[in-house]
Each structure stands twice: as structure tokens, then as C-alpha cells.
Design a protein around this motif. Structure first.
Motif, short mmCIF file in Angstrom:
data_model
loop_
_atom_site.label_atom_id
_atom_site.label_comp_id
_atom_site.label_asym_id
_atom_site.label_seq_id
_atom_site.Cartn_x
_atom_site.Cartn_y
_atom_site.Cartn_z
N LEU A 254 18.07 8.72 35.79
CA LEU A 254 17.48 9.87 36.48
C LEU A 254 18.47 10.43 37.51
O LEU A 254 18.58 11.65 37.67
CB LEU A 254 16.17 9.46 37.17
N GLY A 255 19.18 9.53 38.18
CA GLY A 255 20.20 9.99 39.13
C GLY A 255 21.30 10.77 38.43
O GLY A 255 21.78 11.79 38.93
N LEU A 256 21.72 10.30 37.26
CA LEU A 256 22.74 11.01 36.48
C LEU A 256 22.23 12.37 36.04
O LEU A 256 22.95 13.38 36.14
CB LEU A 256 23.13 10.17 35.26
N ALA A 257 20.97 12.41 35.57
CA ALA A 257 20.39 13.69 35.15
C ALA A 257 20.35 14.68 36.32
O ALA A 257 20.61 15.87 36.15
CB ALA A 257 18.99 13.47 34.59
N LYS A 258 20.05 14.16 37.52
CA LYS A 258 20.02 15.02 38.70
C LYS A 258 21.42 15.56 39.00
O LYS A 258 21.59 16.76 39.27
CB LYS A 258 19.50 14.21 39.90
N ARG A 259 22.44 14.70 38.92
CA ARG A 259 23.80 15.11 39.27
C ARG A 259 24.36 16.15 38.30
O ARG A 259 25.06 17.07 38.70
CB ARG A 259 24.73 13.90 39.33
N VAL A 260 24.08 15.98 37.01
CA VAL A 260 24.70 16.86 36.02
C VAL A 260 23.77 17.96 35.53
O VAL A 260 24.15 18.79 34.70
CB VAL A 260 25.23 16.05 34.81
N GLY A 261 22.53 17.97 36.04
CA GLY A 261 21.60 19.02 35.65
C GLY A 261 21.09 18.90 34.22
O GLY A 261 20.86 19.89 33.54
N ALA A 262 20.94 17.65 33.75
CA ALA A 262 20.50 17.41 32.37
C ALA A 262 18.98 17.36 32.28
O ALA A 262 18.29 17.05 33.26
CB ALA A 262 21.09 16.10 31.85
N ARG A 263 18.48 17.64 31.10
CA ARG A 263 17.07 17.43 30.81
C ARG A 263 16.90 15.97 30.41
O ARG A 263 17.60 15.46 29.55
CB ARG A 263 16.61 18.35 29.69
N PHE A 264 15.94 15.29 31.03
CA PHE A 264 15.77 13.84 30.89
C PHE A 264 14.56 13.53 30.03
O PHE A 264 13.46 14.02 30.27
CB PHE A 264 15.59 13.22 32.28
N LEU A 265 14.76 12.69 29.00
CA LEU A 265 13.67 12.26 28.14
C LEU A 265 13.34 10.81 28.42
O LEU A 265 14.21 9.94 28.31
CB LEU A 265 14.04 12.41 26.66
N LEU A 266 12.08 10.54 28.77
CA LEU A 266 11.61 9.16 28.91
C LEU A 266 10.79 8.81 27.66
O LEU A 266 9.76 9.42 27.40
CB LEU A 266 10.75 8.99 30.15
N THR A 267 11.27 7.83 26.91
CA THR A 267 10.49 7.33 25.78
C THR A 267 9.60 6.21 26.30
O THR A 267 9.99 5.05 26.32
CB THR A 267 11.40 6.83 24.64
N SER A 268 8.42 6.60 26.72
CA SER A 268 7.43 5.64 27.21
C SER A 268 6.67 5.08 26.01
O SER A 268 7.12 5.17 24.88
CB SER A 268 6.50 6.31 28.22
N THR A 269 5.53 4.51 26.24
CA THR A 269 4.87 3.73 25.20
C THR A 269 3.35 3.78 25.33
O THR A 269 2.81 3.97 26.43
CB THR A 269 5.31 2.25 25.28
N SER A 270 2.68 3.54 24.22
CA SER A 270 1.22 3.41 24.25
C SER A 270 0.79 2.18 25.05
O SER A 270 -0.38 2.07 25.44
CB SER A 270 0.68 3.30 22.82
N GLU A 271 1.72 1.26 25.30
CA GLU A 271 1.39 0.07 26.08
C GLU A 271 0.98 0.40 27.51
O GLU A 271 0.41 -0.45 28.19
CB GLU A 271 2.58 -0.90 26.10
N VAL A 272 1.28 1.61 27.98
CA VAL A 272 0.83 1.98 29.33
C VAL A 272 -0.69 1.99 29.42
O VAL A 272 -1.25 1.92 30.52
CB VAL A 272 1.40 3.34 29.78
N TYR A 273 -1.38 2.07 28.28
CA TYR A 273 -2.84 2.06 28.28
C TYR A 273 -3.40 0.64 28.32
O TYR A 273 -4.61 0.45 28.47
CB TYR A 273 -3.38 2.79 27.05
N GLY A 274 -2.53 -0.37 28.15
CA GLY A 274 -2.97 -1.75 28.20
C GLY A 274 -3.97 -2.06 27.10
O GLY A 274 -3.81 -1.64 25.95
N ASP A 275 -5.01 -2.81 27.43
CA ASP A 275 -6.12 -3.08 26.51
C ASP A 275 -7.18 -2.03 26.81
O ASP A 275 -8.06 -2.23 27.65
CB ASP A 275 -6.67 -4.49 26.74
N PRO A 276 -7.14 -0.88 26.15
CA PRO A 276 -7.87 0.29 26.63
C PRO A 276 -9.38 0.16 26.52
O PRO A 276 -9.91 -0.40 25.55
CB PRO A 276 -7.35 1.41 25.72
N LEU A 277 -10.06 0.69 27.52
CA LEU A 277 -11.51 0.78 27.52
C LEU A 277 -11.96 2.13 26.99
O LEU A 277 -13.15 2.35 26.80
CB LEU A 277 -12.05 0.56 28.94
#
Length: 231
Positions: free
Chosen positions: A2-25
Motif C-alpha cells: 500500500l505504501g508503494l502504491a501511494k508513492r507511485v500512484g498505482a491502483r492497488f488490488l487486494l485479493t481478499s477471501t470469503s474466509e472474512v465471513y468466518g462460519d457465516p450466520l
């Protein structure tokens, strides 16, 4: 990054995951759902690591005006996966090809949704080329229990492939299915390849890599791999 993207003005992609939902209710899971995660569980280093990454990404966006995109990726499969990476699809395919029992943890009734890799790539490209930050669920809403997945692998590779049950792992999510309404509306994206069409392509790749060019050692997957019924 993220710091590099800030310095060079890049668009940053975060490949997150369905695991952020945990054991979903909540089922299926929408992007506004905050999840049900055990912060000290055996899976928490991954669950909470990705949740923290999303937090940092949005903080850099709000605080430093970094241009960001967030994708929450659901189970993905396809050719060129690591054969022994421990993921359920590669496990089942490799085990069936090697004439080993397919290991199902717990009662096999827990569900997952499986998208073919080219569908995911298309979704990531649309996300990066578009103007919407996300997060976006990128996954195939087709939902399978682990036993149903094992049966599809049997159909594709070997009808006589055995299934072996083992004790379930701790904090294993019971259900996982993406609501992709947001991706459909804002990205014009939805997956096109059902499991029964994509799995034979992965099987072909695994067969070549496990058995090499010794065609006489290969199981007869080709005749059953032509069926492309909808998942």
C-alpha cells in the motif's frame, strides 16, 4: 504494498477471501455482512489476516487517497494448481487419480461454491478496469456439499473411487455461498463455467503432471470428462 502504491500512484488490488465471513450466520453471504469469525481459532491467522488487510486497504484509500479495489474470492479451481496444496478440489482429484481414498472431513455436509479460474480472472480484470472499489464477492453461486463434490469427481475420474471419512477440522465453516448481485450489477460479471464443465479441464492437467507422458499409466478419465452438464 500500500505504501508503494501511494508513492507511485498505482491502483492497488487486494485479493481478499470469503474466509472474512468466518462460519457465516447469513446465507448466502453479501458484502455488507460483517462475518462470524473466531479471533483466536486455528483458522484466525488467515481469517483475521485478510480482514486486517481490508481494513488497511480502506484506511489508505480514505486517509491517503490511494486508489484501491477489493475482491473477496471464493473457492477457485483449475489447471496448474499445486497438486498437494491441501485444497479440497485438488485433494479429491489427486487422490482419485492415484487410486487413493478421497478424504472427507466431518459428515461431508458442509458446503462450498467452486468457480473455474478463468471466471475469476475475468472478474478481477473487470474490477480493476472499473470505477468501483468493492468489496465484491467473486465466486460461483453453485453450492455443493463435500459429498456432492466427491461424487462429481467420481463421475469425472473413476466411479469406483472410494470416500474415507475423517474427523472434522476445528472452526470449519458449515456453509459458504456468495451473493454476487453486486458484481452482476456494477461489474457486469458472473461466472460462466459450471463445475462439471471445468473439472475435466483440471483433471486433464493433473493427469499429465502426475503420470507424465506414460499414457498407459493414466486412468481412463477422457471418456467421462466430456460431459458438460450444468452444476
Amino acid at each position: 504494498m500500500l505504501g508503494l502504491a501511494k508513492r507511485v500512484g498505482a491502483r492497488f488490488l487486494l485479493t481478499s477471501t470469503s474466509e472474512v465471513y468466518g462460519d457465516p450466520l447469513q446465507h448466502p453471504q453479501v458484502e455488507t455482512y460483517w462475518g462470524n469469525v473466531n479471533p483466536i481459532g486455528v483458522r484466525s491467522c488467515y481469517d483475521e489476516g485478510k480482514r486486517t488487510a481490508e481494513t488497511l486497504t480502506m484506511d489508505y484509500h480514505r486517509g491517503a487517497q490511494v486508489e484501491v479495489r477489493i475482491a473477496r474470492i471464493f473457492n477457485t479451481y483449475g489447471p496448474r494448481m499445486c497438486i498437494d496444496d491441501g485444497r479440497v478440489v485438488s485433494n479429491f482429484v489427486a487422490q482419485a487419480l492415484r487410486k487413493e481414498p478421497m478424504t472427507v472431513y466431518g459428515d461431508g455436509k458442509q458446503t462450498r461454491s467452486f468457480q473455474y479460474v478463468s471466471d475469476l480472472v475475468e472478474g478481477l480484470m473487470r474490477l480493476m478496469e472499473g470505477e468501483h472499489i468493492g468489496p465484491f464477492n467473486l465466486g460461483n453461486p453453485g453450492e455443493f456439499t463435500m459429498l456432492e463434490l466427491a461424487k462429481v469427481v467420481q463421475e469425472t475420474i473413476d466411479p469406483n473411487a472410494r470416500i474415507e471419512f475423517r474427523p472434522n477440522t476445528e472452526d470449519d465453516p458449515h456453509k459458504r455461498k456468495p451473493d454476487i448481485t453486486k458484481a452482476k450489477e456494477l461489474l457486469g460479471w458472473e461466472p460462466k463455467i459450471p463445475l462439471r464443465q471445468g473439472l475435466p479441464l483440471m483433471v486433464s492437467d493433473f493427469t499429465k503432471r502426475i503420470f507424465g507422458d506414460h499414457s498407459d499409466a493414466k486412468p481412463s478419465a477422457t471418456s467421462t470428462a466430456t460431459g458438460t452438464g450444468s452444476s
